[in-house]
Design an enzyme around this catalytic site. Structure first.
Site, PDB file in Angstrom:
ATOM      1  N   HIS A   1       0.882  -1.367  -0.202  1.00  0.00           N
ATOM      2  CA  HIS A   1       0.029  -0.181   0.153  1.00  0.00           C
ATOM      3  C   HIS A   1       1.083   1.227  -0.056  1.00  0.00           C
ATOM      4  O   HIS A   1       0.482   2.393  -0.912  1.00  0.00           O
ATOM      5  CB  HIS A   1      -0.793  -0.173   0.996  1.00  0.00           C
ATOM      6  CG  HIS A   1      -2.175  -0.865   1.065  1.00  0.00           C
ATOM      7  ND1 HIS A   1      -2.148  -2.209   1.054  1.00  0.00           N
ATOM      8  CD2 HIS A   1      -3.581  -0.485   1.169  1.00  0.00           C
ATOM      9  CE1 HIS A   1      -3.068  -2.735   0.895  1.00  0.00           C
ATOM     10  NE2 HIS A   1      -4.194  -1.651   1.055  1.00  0.00           N
TER      11      HIS A   1
ATOM     12  N   HIS B   1       0.535  -3.862   9.189  1.00  0.00           N
ATOM     13  CA  HIS B   1       2.067  -3.886   8.881  1.00  0.00           C
ATOM     14  C   HIS B   1       2.591  -3.345   9.916  1.00  0.00           C
ATOM     15  O   HIS B   1       1.865  -2.473  10.971  1.00  0.00           O
ATOM     16  CB  HIS B   1       2.311  -2.914   7.643  1.00  0.00           C
ATOM     17  CG  HIS B   1       2.009  -3.446   6.341  1.00  0.00           C
ATOM     18  ND1 HIS B   1       2.635  -4.590   5.807  1.00  0.00           N
ATOM     19  CD2 HIS B   1       1.103  -3.345   5.272  1.00  0.00           C
ATOM     20  CE1 HIS B   1       2.309  -4.803   4.561  1.00  0.00           C
ATOM     21  NE2 HIS B   1       1.340  -4.043   4.168  1.00  0.00           N
TER      22      HIS B   1
END
Length: 221
Positions: free
Chosen positions: A140, A189
């Site tokens: 991302h 993450h």
């Protein structure tokens, strides 16, 4: 009124090469830290724990749209829409650069994740469905950084006013930052994954810039 692409009077390729080298060094440092458990990766669990404890309904409501926009589907739709817009305006070189940059970053994301094969944070901390891919680097962060970075680059080499160029650069940085932080907030993450995503995005943007200046040599459209 269409903006024209301006060929820089000075050769920017040495500067882009230097910037790419510096960003690659940062990426390598982050990769080594995650593999060996050195700083800054050692602080990842604490950062994630803080983000989980700091969760608020309003922040979560903002984080979800941001993370969706920076995902595969969101960026694919945004890229196709922007390429179509550029083609309709007659800016086929810009459409080609954007499409090539996004395709390349998508492929690099898959390769890098397989190479480093880092586990994601515990699903017990996760907001949402578990992801099937590896954690390092954050796709991302990487792909969003490339998308907004290319658009900002178009503004920087156009005839736009200095104010608009600054605003485009600031907007790109804010967008990439927001998407990256949403990944830490939602516990998809570690922070170092996001930092690595931003670093490799800068590397790739510089590579794209060098190729565009060397091969395309855009003229006024």
């Amino acid at each position: 009124m269409q903006q024209t692409i301006v060929v820089p009077q000075r050769d920017l390729r040495p500067f882009l090469t230097l910037m790419a080298t510096a960003a690659a060094a940062v990426f390598a440092w982050l990769a080594v830290s995650t593999e060996l458990g050195y700083s800054p990766a050692v602080y990842d669990p604490a950062v994630t724990a803080w983000a989980v404890q700091a969760r608020h309904a309003l922040v979560t409501a903002v984080a979800w749209p941001l993370t969706h926009l920076g995902g595969t589907l969101g960026l694919t739709l945004l890229t196709l829409t922007m390429c179509a817009f550029l083609l309709l305006r007659g800016h086929w070189r810009r459409a080609l650069v954007l499409a090539g940059a996004m395709l390349g970053s998508s492929l690099l994301t898959v390769v890098l994740k397989l190479v480093f094969a880092r586990a994601r944070p515990s699903t017990a901390l996760l907001l949402g469905e578990p992801a099937s891919s590896w954690s390092f680097p954050s796709g991302h962060s990487f792909n969003t950084g490339v998308f907004v970075g290319v658009l900002a680059g178009f503004a920087l080499v156009s005839t736009a006013s200095p104010t608009r160029k600054v605003l485009a650069t600031v907007a790109a940085c804010l967008a990439a930052t927001a998407v990256g932080l949403s990944r830490v907030y939602l516990a998809y993450h570690w922070l170092t994954d996001v930092l690595a995503g931003w670093a490799i995005a800068l590397v790739w943007l510089c590579v794209v810039g060098i190729v565009a200046l060397t091969v395309l040599r855009p003229r006024q459209e």
